[in-house]
Design an enzyme around this catalytic site. Structure first.
Site, PDB file in Angstrom:
ATOM      1  N   SER A   1     -42.666 -23.397 -31.989  1.00 57.97           N
ATOM      2  CA  SER A   1     -42.069 -23.106 -30.682  1.00 57.97           C
ATOM      3  C   SER A   1     -40.587 -23.456 -30.719  1.00 57.97           C
ATOM      4  O   SER A   1     -40.152 -24.295 -31.521  1.00 57.97           O
ATOM      5  CB  SER A   1     -42.763 -23.929 -29.590  1.00 57.97           C
ATOM      6  OG  SER A   1     -42.052 -23.879 -28.373  1.00 57.97           O
TER       7      SER A   1
ATOM      8  N   TYR B   1     -45.377 -32.416 -26.697  1.00 56.99           N
ATOM      9  CA  TYR B   1     -45.381 -31.029 -27.163  1.00 56.99           C
ATOM     10  C   TYR B   1     -44.196 -30.743 -28.091  1.00 56.99           C
ATOM     11  O   TYR B   1     -44.372 -30.199 -29.196  1.00 56.99           O
ATOM     12  CB  TYR B   1     -45.354 -30.081 -25.970  1.00 56.99           C
ATOM     13  CG  TYR B   1     -45.363 -28.622 -26.347  1.00 56.99           C
ATOM     14  CD1 TYR B   1     -46.508 -28.033 -26.874  1.00 56.99           C
ATOM     15  CD2 TYR B   1     -44.229 -27.828 -26.179  1.00 56.99           C
ATOM     16  CE1 TYR B   1     -46.525 -26.690 -27.227  1.00 56.99           C
ATOM     17  CE2 TYR B   1     -44.238 -26.482 -26.519  1.00 56.99           C
ATOM     18  CZ  TYR B   1     -45.385 -25.926 -27.049  1.00 56.99           C
ATOM     19  OH  TYR B   1     -45.389 -24.593 -27.391  1.00 56.99           O
TER      20      TYR B   1
END
Length: 245
Positions: A132, A145
């Site tokens: 990501s 995350y």
């Protein structure tokens, strides 16, 4: 001869759409996810092209057992490790269990899957790992995350170096905001939100072109690169200002 791909996290979002895209282009797709019901619905979309595999990637014994039961001659042209999750945390009361769950799926499960999948890849095959852009900038509440994605991006880049002589290609995929059930839970603005079908097409064409890294949407990638180039003190001030909006 039909090309074959294994895709994890195939029951929803990027994984599901990419599985459908490959299947509709004539590939045999081994679609891996925990939900047998969702996989059954997926396989019904393109009959005889999608092989549903109900498997919990965090169960290392089950993962090893499934790979061991595959036909000895089976080789994958592409392995796309896409499964992942996002949990936000509060800095003043860090939820250790959230970190454990996030790293278990986003990092350790990926590493285990790579270990099991490598013997099923040959020179010219592609190992694609979805990370990501989240780790490019210090976003609020993204400690778990963002850190997991930073770890898996580094893992993929380092792995590419060590697999160079084998002929196995490594493709690092770092999407921005994609319109999926995961991002639909977010309660903040998501610039340059991309439709999931467009993301699947970017992945399909990028892997076919042999690209070592895919980042999309491009405008978000450029914006984050500019933010990363700012002096460190200015980046901190900007991150704090963004948190308050």
């Amino acid at each position: 001869m039909t090309s074959t791909i294994l895709i994890t996290g195939a029951s929803s979002g990027i994984g599901r759409e990419t599985a459908l895209h490959y299947a509709r282009n004539g590939w045999t797709v081994y679609a891996v996810a925990r939900s047998a019901d969702k996989l059954a619905e997926l396989s019904a979309e393109v009959p005889q092209r999608i092989v549903p595999v109900s498997l919990d990637l965090t169960d290392s014994a089950a993962l090893t057992s499934w790979f061991a039961k595959l036909p000895a001659e089976l080789r994958f042209d592409v392995v796309l490790l896409n499964a992942g999750n996002c949990e936000y945390v509060e800095a003043t009361n860090l939820d250790i269990s959230a970190f454990e769950r996030t790293f278990e799926l986003n990092v350790l499960a990926v590493v285990r899957a790579v270990k099991e999948a490598l013997p099923r890849l040959s020179a010219g095959s592609t190992l694609a790992i979805v990370s990501s852009m989240a780790h490019f900038f210090p976003f609020t509440r993204a400690e778990a995350y963002g850190a997991s994605k930073a770890a898996i991006s580094y893992f993929a880049d380092s792995l590419r170096v060590d697999l160079h002589d084998t002929g196995i290609k490594v493709c690092l995929i770092e999407p921005g905001f994609i319109d999926t059930p995961l991002t639909q839970k977010n309660d903040f603005a998501m610039p340059f939100l991309m439709p999931v079908a467009q993301a699947a097409e970017r992945i399909y064409s990028g892997i076919a072109a042999g690209k070592p890294r895919l980042r999309f949407p491009r405008r978000l990638s450029l914006m984050l690169k500019l933010l990363s180039a700012l002096p460190y003190g200015l980046r901190i001030k900007l991150a704090n200002r963004m948190k308050q909006q």
